[in-house]
Design a protein around this motif. Sequence first.
Motif, PDB file in Angstrom:
ATOM      1  N   SER A   1      30.261 -86.642  33.257  1.00 38.94           N
ATOM      2  CA  SER A   1      28.986 -86.010  32.944  1.00 38.94           C
ATOM      3  C   SER A   1      28.506 -85.145  34.101  1.00 38.94           C
ATOM      4  CB  SER A   1      27.926 -87.081  32.639  1.00 38.94           C
ATOM      5  OG  SER A   1      27.623 -87.807  33.816  1.00 38.94           O
ATOM      6  N   PHE A   2      27.566 -84.261  33.786  1.00 35.79           N
ATOM      7  CA  PHE A   2      26.953 -83.395  34.786  1.00 35.79           C
ATOM      8  C   PHE A   2      26.267 -84.220  35.870  1.00 35.79           C
ATOM      9  CE2 PHE A   2      22.590 -81.918  35.736  1.00 35.79           C
ATOM     10  CZ  PHE A   2      22.876 -80.886  36.609  1.00 35.79           C
ATOM     11  N   ALA A   3      25.676 -85.348  35.468  1.00 25.58           N
ATOM     12  CA  ALA A   3      24.867 -86.146  36.392  1.00 25.58           C
ATOM     13  C   ALA A   3      25.692 -86.948  37.384  1.00 25.58           C
ATOM     14  CB  ALA A   3      23.969 -87.097  35.604  1.00 25.58           C
ATOM     15  N   TYR A   4      26.935 -87.261  37.053  1.00 19.73           N
ATOM     16  CA  TYR A   4      27.697 -88.203  37.884  1.00 19.73           C
ATOM     17  C   TYR A   4      27.841 -87.715  39.326  1.00 19.73           C
ATOM     18  CZ  TYR A   4      31.205 -91.531  39.411  1.00 19.73           C
ATOM     19  OH  TYR A   4      31.870 -92.507  40.098  1.00 19.73           O
ATOM     20  N   GLN A   5      28.281 -86.470  39.500  1.00 24.99           N
ATOM     21  CA  GLN A   5      28.485 -85.941  40.852  1.00 24.99           C
ATOM     22  C   GLN A   5      27.174 -85.851  41.620  1.00 24.99           C
ATOM     23  OE1 GLN A   5      31.324 -85.488  42.398  1.00 24.99           O
ATOM     24  NE2 GLN A   5      32.428 -86.141  40.566  1.00 24.99           N
ATOM     25  N   LEU A   6      26.092 -85.533  40.918  1.00 29.65           N
ATOM     26  CA  LEU A   6      24.791 -85.447  41.585  1.00 29.65           C
ATOM     27  C   LEU A   6      24.335 -86.817  42.070  1.00 29.65           C
ATOM     28  CD1 LEU A   6      22.858 -82.979  39.238  1.00 29.65           C
ATOM     29  CD2 LEU A   6      24.069 -82.480  41.371  1.00 29.65           C
ATOM     30  N   ILE A   7      24.529 -87.841  41.241  1.00 25.49           N
ATOM     31  CA  ILE A   7      24.153 -89.200  41.642  1.00 25.49           C
ATOM     32  C   ILE A   7      25.043 -89.678  42.782  1.00 25.49           C
ATOM     33  CG2 ILE A   7      24.134 -91.618  40.878  1.00 25.49           C
ATOM     34  CD1 ILE A   7      23.199 -90.614  38.152  1.00 25.49           C
ATOM     35  N   ALA A   8      26.315 -89.309  42.737  1.00 29.80           N
ATOM     36  CA  ALA A   8      27.239 -89.716  43.804  1.00 29.80           C
ATOM     37  C   ALA A   8      26.820 -89.142  45.151  1.00 29.80           C
ATOM     38  CB  ALA A   8      28.657 -89.266  43.455  1.00 29.80           C
ATOM     39  N   ARG A   9      26.155 -87.985  45.134  1.00 29.85           N
ATOM     40  CA  ARG A   9      25.714 -87.355  46.388  1.00 29.85           C
ATOM     41  C   ARG A   9      24.314 -87.801  46.813  1.00 29.85           C
ATOM     42  NH1 ARG A   9      28.348 -82.645  44.102  1.00 29.85           N
ATOM     43  NH2 ARG A   9      26.337 -81.842  43.375  1.00 29.85           N
TER      44      ARG A   9
END
Length: 199
Positions: free
Chosen positions: A130-138
């Motif tokens: 999902s679009f959100a996964y990388q943002l949450i990972a950062r």
Amino acid sequence: EDSLNLIEKLLKTGITNLTVHCRTQLMRNRETPIRDYVDKIKAKCDEYKVSFIVNGSVLNRKDFNKLQEQYGTNVGGMIATTAEENPTCFSESPLNWPRLLREYTEIAQKFGNYEGNTKYMLTRMTPGRSFAYQLIARAKTYEEFYKVFDKLNEDGTEKKNEPKVVKKEEKETRKHKVDNEEPSDSIPEKRQQLEQISA
């Protein structure tokens, strides 16, 4: 038959509960569980008055209800991996993951849960592609988590920036301003006039 014999030996030891995972040792959790003998195992458990729990592809309350419809209301169900992905899977109306992320984070913050632990759980609940996964990972703080959530639509897709709507009055004001501006080729003439005055 070997499994049934083993189960009967276990039941005779005086246990009060038996959980069957319905997969062989080599099977992965994405493979369909084997339930061919569940009815026979349940009959044995009923005979020895031992509660019986089925594990394997029980993903939510609807699956659990179907399980009880098939094998009886005294059969239990175990949910494992899915409960980590969505703790509301036990509800009749589980939350979708974008709403779940926000509600989980609000509860975690309320009770002072460490940000690193909250982040780990959020990555478990967020689809990996999902679009959100990388943002949450950062993200590292609760404030950053909420900024990610604000970028999500109800279905988890990215919110698009809406094009700015220019009102008619604003368009007229801009047009009037442009119409009243001096043409660019008049600037050198004015400059010459100023130089003559200063001389």
